[in-house]
Motif scaffolding. Structure first.
Motif, PDB file in Angstrom:
ATOM      1  N   ALA A   1       0.830  -1.204   0.000  1.00  8.69           N
ATOM      2  CA  ALA A   1       0.000   0.000   0.000  1.00  8.69           C
ATOM      3  C   ALA A   1       0.867   1.258   0.000  1.00  8.69           C
ATOM      4  N   LEU A   2       1.926   1.258   0.797  1.00  8.96           N
ATOM      5  CA  LEU A   2       2.829   2.397   0.832  1.00  8.96           C
ATOM      6  C   LEU A   2       3.513   2.576  -0.518  1.00  8.96           C
ATOM      7  N   GLY A   3       3.903   1.486  -1.135  1.00  9.07           N
ATOM      8  CA  GLY A   3       4.512   1.545  -2.463  1.00  9.07           C
ATOM      9  C   GLY A   3       3.552   2.086  -3.506  1.00  9.07           C
ATOM     10  N   LYS A   4       2.274   1.721  -3.382  1.00  7.06           N
ATOM     11  CA  LYS A   4       1.261   2.210  -4.318  1.00  7.06           C
ATOM     12  C   LYS A   4       1.167   3.725  -4.253  1.00  7.06           C
ATOM     13  N   TYR A   5       1.118   4.278  -3.065  1.00  3.72           N
ATOM     14  CA  TYR A   5       0.996   5.729  -2.938  1.00  3.72           C
ATOM     15  C   TYR A   5       2.281   6.430  -3.350  1.00  3.72           C
ATOM     16  N   THR A   6       3.406   5.810  -3.145  1.00  2.00           N
ATOM     17  CA  THR A   6       4.667   6.384  -3.612  1.00  2.00           C
ATOM     18  C   THR A   6       4.667   6.477  -5.133  1.00  2.00           C
TER      19      THR A   6
ATOM     20  N   ILE B   1       2.031   6.612  -7.059  1.00  2.00           N
ATOM     21  CA  ILE B   1       1.041   7.620  -7.450  1.00  2.00           C
ATOM     22  C   ILE B   1       1.621   9.027  -7.306  1.00  2.00           C
ATOM     23  N   PHE B   2       2.295   9.305  -6.194  1.00  2.00           N
ATOM     24  CA  PHE B   2       2.853  10.638  -5.993  1.00  2.00           C
ATOM     25  C   PHE B   2       3.946  10.950  -7.013  1.00  2.00           C
ATOM     26  N   VAL B   3       4.804   9.988  -7.305  1.00  2.00           N
ATOM     27  CA  VAL B   3       5.846  10.193  -8.313  1.00  2.00           C
ATOM     28  C   VAL B   3       5.201  10.400  -9.679  1.00  2.00           C
ATOM     29  N   GLY B   4       4.166   9.623  -9.976  1.00  2.00           N
ATOM     30  CA  GLY B   4       3.463   9.793 -11.250  1.00  2.00           C
ATOM     31  C   GLY B   4       2.833  11.164 -11.375  1.00  2.00           C
ATOM     32  N   PHE B   5       2.200  11.643 -10.308  1.00  2.00           N
ATOM     33  CA  PHE B   5       1.610  12.983 -10.338  1.00  2.00           C
ATOM     34  C   PHE B   5       2.695  14.062 -10.492  1.00  2.00           C
TER      35      PHE B   5
ATOM     36  N   THR C   1       2.769  16.610 -13.628  1.00  2.00           N
ATOM     37  CA  THR C   1       2.696  18.072 -13.496  1.00  2.00           C
ATOM     38  C   THR C   1       3.864  18.756 -14.199  1.00  2.00           C
ATOM     39  N   LYS C   2       4.959  18.050 -14.404  1.00  2.00           N
ATOM     40  CA  LYS C   2       6.102  18.613 -15.116  1.00  2.00           C
ATOM     41  C   LYS C   2       5.950  18.513 -16.633  1.00  2.00           C
ATOM     42  N   ALA C   3       4.977  17.722 -17.095  1.00  2.00           N
ATOM     43  CA  ALA C   3       4.765  17.558 -18.538  1.00  2.00           C
ATOM     44  C   ALA C   3       4.051  18.790 -19.094  1.00  2.00           C
ATOM     45  N   ASN C   4       4.523  19.266 -20.222  1.00  2.00           N
ATOM     46  CA  ASN C   4       3.922  20.456 -20.836  1.00  2.00           C
ATOM     47  C   ASN C   4       2.612  20.142 -21.561  1.00  2.00           C
ATOM     48  N   TRP C   5       2.402  18.921 -21.913  1.00  2.00           N
ATOM     49  CA  TRP C   5       1.227  18.545 -22.704  1.00  2.00           C
ATOM     50  C   TRP C   5       0.016  18.179 -21.852  1.00  2.00           C
ATOM     51  N   LEU C   6       0.162  18.106 -20.550  1.00  2.00           N
ATOM     52  CA  LEU C   6      -0.907  17.640 -19.673  1.00  2.00           C
ATOM     53  C   LEU C   6      -2.116  18.575 -19.694  1.00  2.00           C
ATOM     54  N   ASN C   7      -3.304  17.984 -19.846  1.00  2.00           N
ATOM     55  CA  ASN C   7      -4.561  18.713 -19.721  1.00  2.00           C
ATOM     56  C   ASN C   7      -5.146  18.346 -18.353  1.00  2.00           C
TER      57      ASN C   7
END
Length: 139
Positions: free
Chosen positions: A82-87, A89-93, A97-103
């Motif tokens: 569970a802790l790995g899952k949230y890690t 998710i946070f890294v993915g977010f 957010t650093k991607a220029n193409w994100l809507n």
């Protein structure tokens, strides 16, 4: 085969949620792509996958943890998952957010897709209950 009542949540409920979410995502993604461009369709797809994977992993962990007689080692291992899952998710977010193409709006809509499906299923169940009460009620 036993008759089902309109208000019944069983093991198939989550399976139906997974299927309906996948179908709606596969229908909505090309529409968003055609109307708003590739970034919107891709952002919606990523949001849908995040939301669907979160509920799938939650179901996996709960089904494994809620067992009589499970060892403490198993619970620690599942807590680590569970802790790995949230890690992840946070890294993915962070990367998103650093991607220029994100809507952001399409991503948020994709993340909310599972919740919308569950609400729709609840509304359908309530309509089933109300229509059954109206058809069998006294006049």
């Amino acid at each position: 085969m036993a008759a089902r009542v309109p208000f019944e949540i069983d093991d198939r409920f989550l399976l139906q949620v997974y299927r309906l979410t996948t179908v709606l995502a596969l229908i909505t993604m090309p529409i968003l792509w055609a109307v708003y461009g590739l970034p919107a369709g891709l952002s919606f797809a990523i949001g849908s996958l995040l939301s669907l994977s979160a509920i799938l992993s939650l179901e996996f962990i709960i089904r494994r943890m809620v067992k009589p007689g499970s060892s403490p080692g198993t619970k620690r291992w599942l807590g680590f998952i569970a802790l790995g899952k949230y890690t992840i998710i946070f890294v993915g977010f962070y990367l998103l957010t650093k991607a220029n193409w994100l809507n952001v709006y399409a991503l948020a809509a994709g993340i909310g897709l599972v919740q919308v499906v569950i609400i729709l299923k609840a509304v359908v169940m309530m309509i089933g209950i109300l229509s059954k009460n109206n058809s069998t009620g006294t006049k």
